[in-house]
Design a protein around this motif. Structure first.
Motif, mmCIF file in Angstrom:
data_model
loop_
_atom_site.group_PDB
_atom_site.id
_atom_site.type_symbol
_atom_site.label_atom_id
_atom_site.label_comp_id
_atom_site.label_asym_id
_atom_site.label_seq_id
_atom_site.Cartn_x
_atom_site.Cartn_y
_atom_site.Cartn_z
ATOM 1 N N ASN A 182 0.824 -1.199 0.000
ATOM 2 C CA ASN A 182 0.000 0.000 0.000
ATOM 3 C C ASN A 182 0.865 1.258 0.000
ATOM 4 O O ASN A 182 1.854 1.331 0.739
ATOM 5 C CB ASN A 182 -0.894 0.017 1.240
ATOM 6 N N ALA A 198 -11.079 2.067 -1.562
ATOM 7 C CA ALA A 198 -11.157 3.101 -2.591
ATOM 8 C C ALA A 198 -12.049 2.637 -3.737
ATOM 9 O O ALA A 198 -11.826 1.571 -4.314
ATOM 10 C CB ALA A 198 -9.763 3.438 -3.112
ATOM 11 N N ASP A 237 -6.395 3.552 0.118
ATOM 12 C CA ASP A 237 -6.130 3.715 -1.316
ATOM 13 C C ASP A 237 -6.380 2.439 -2.109
ATOM 14 O O ASP A 237 -6.229 2.437 -3.326
ATOM 15 C CB ASP A 237 -4.679 4.158 -1.539
#
Length: 333
Positions: A96, A304, A300
């Motif tokens: 990540n 997301a 993210d």
């Protein structure tokens, strides 16, 4: 309140979430994300660094190096910063972005290896890079989480006894399988005490750890493309392989109830719920699952919308605002 002078001095060991109102299954979730590294990996990192210090492997000129998909890298970054060591994390594109940012903020160097290994993953390529690095410069000290017995010893000494104290009548323990340090430490503890605890390993579909067929995996944390040296299946009673789509459904179902966990936790909870439904239908065993981390580092990716639509378009429309309403149907089985 405790007063500490080292980030290793604080770790919440006795926080559990009763998931029965969320899942409809009897399952307590041990939360391991409440420390300065944000994950269960702080225990293994601390144990491995301490052992390296005792063995005289670390000096003022040493650079600790480790292959990690994120959480161990962050834990080692925390410890290296605290102790004054340099640290290099070798990771891959699945890590990540938030995890890489955290490591760099703590002063670590991060190198991303983009070459895939023969099984379509990155682990063997990361390990090969670390080995070549250590062979070229004796300043680098590789802790090797995949074969270091101090990895599982951290959980034999810490995680498993903590669960045992809280649940003396424990019947089933669910542990996710990455390096298998947490899994093997807990399994060895309960086996050596001759406790009648069923140990269920939770792995990702596409992982080769327990002989599964290799396949691409998008969620970092659990699963491997190279079988870890630590794993010993004689200590394990059962294995559940969880499709990543079920991981995604489960983390969003938990988030809909206010519990923001990481992908590994979604995999473990999904596998545990499926296993309990099959093995204990309508019963109420004492069952615990381990949640390795929290969900902020996954904003993210698994949380997301753009990432979800790119990789899991077929289920993306199920998730926003609908997880709570759909109840048990959304878990995936």
């Amino acid at each position: 309140m405790p007063i500490i002078n080292s980030p290793q001095d604080f770790n919440v060991e006795d926080l559990y979430v009763d998931l029965r109102p969320v899942l409809g299954y009897p399952l307590f979730l041990k939360c391991e994300g409440f420390n300065f590294a944000g994950s269960v990996k702080l225990k293994a990192a601390g144990e491995m660094v301490a052992a390296a210090e005792r063995d005289g492997l670390l000096t003022s000129r040493s650079v600790i190096v480790e292959s990690s998909s994120g959480n161990l890298g962050i834990a080692l970054s925390v410890i290296a910063a605290s102790k004054g060591y340099r640290f290099l994390c070798v990771t891959d594109p699945r890590c990540n972005p938030a995890s890489i940012q955290v490591m760099r903020a703590l002063g670590a160097e991060v190198r991303v290896i983009s070459e895939k290994d023969a099984n379509g993953g990155y682990l063997a390529s990361r390990i090969r890079y670390v080995q070549q690095l250590c062979a070229s410069d004796d300043r680098y000290v590789w802790l090797n989480q995949y074969a270091n017995h101090n990895n599982w010893m951290a959980h034999y000494r810490g995680t498993a006894p903590a669960i045992d104290r809280q649940f003396p009548n424990l019947e089933v323990l669910f542990v996710g399988a990455g390096t298998t340090g947490t899994l093997m430490g807990c399994a060895r503890y309960f086996r050596e005490l001759r406790r009648p605890v069923t140990i269920v390993a939770i792995d990702a579909v596409g992982s080769v750890t327990f002989g599964g067929a290799p396949a691409p995996r998008l969620v970092p944390g659990l699963g491997t493309s190279t079988r870890p040296e630590l794993v010993d299946e004689s200590y394990i009673d059962d294995v559940v392989h969880v499709p990543e789509a079920d991981t995604i459904r489960t983390v969003h179902r938990l988030a809909a109830k206010g519990f923001l966990f990481g992908g590994s936790t979604g995999t473990v909870v999904s596998g545990a719920a499926r296993w309990l439904a099959e093995k204990y239908p309508g019963e109420d065993p004492v069952a615990v699952a381990i949640a390795p981390d929290l969900g902020e580092r996954y904003l993210d990716s698994i949380y997301a919308e753009s990432w979800l639509r790119e990789h899991f378009g077929e289920i993306a429309d199920e998730l926003p605002g609908r997880c709570a309403a759909r109840g048990a149907d959304i878990l995936g089985d």
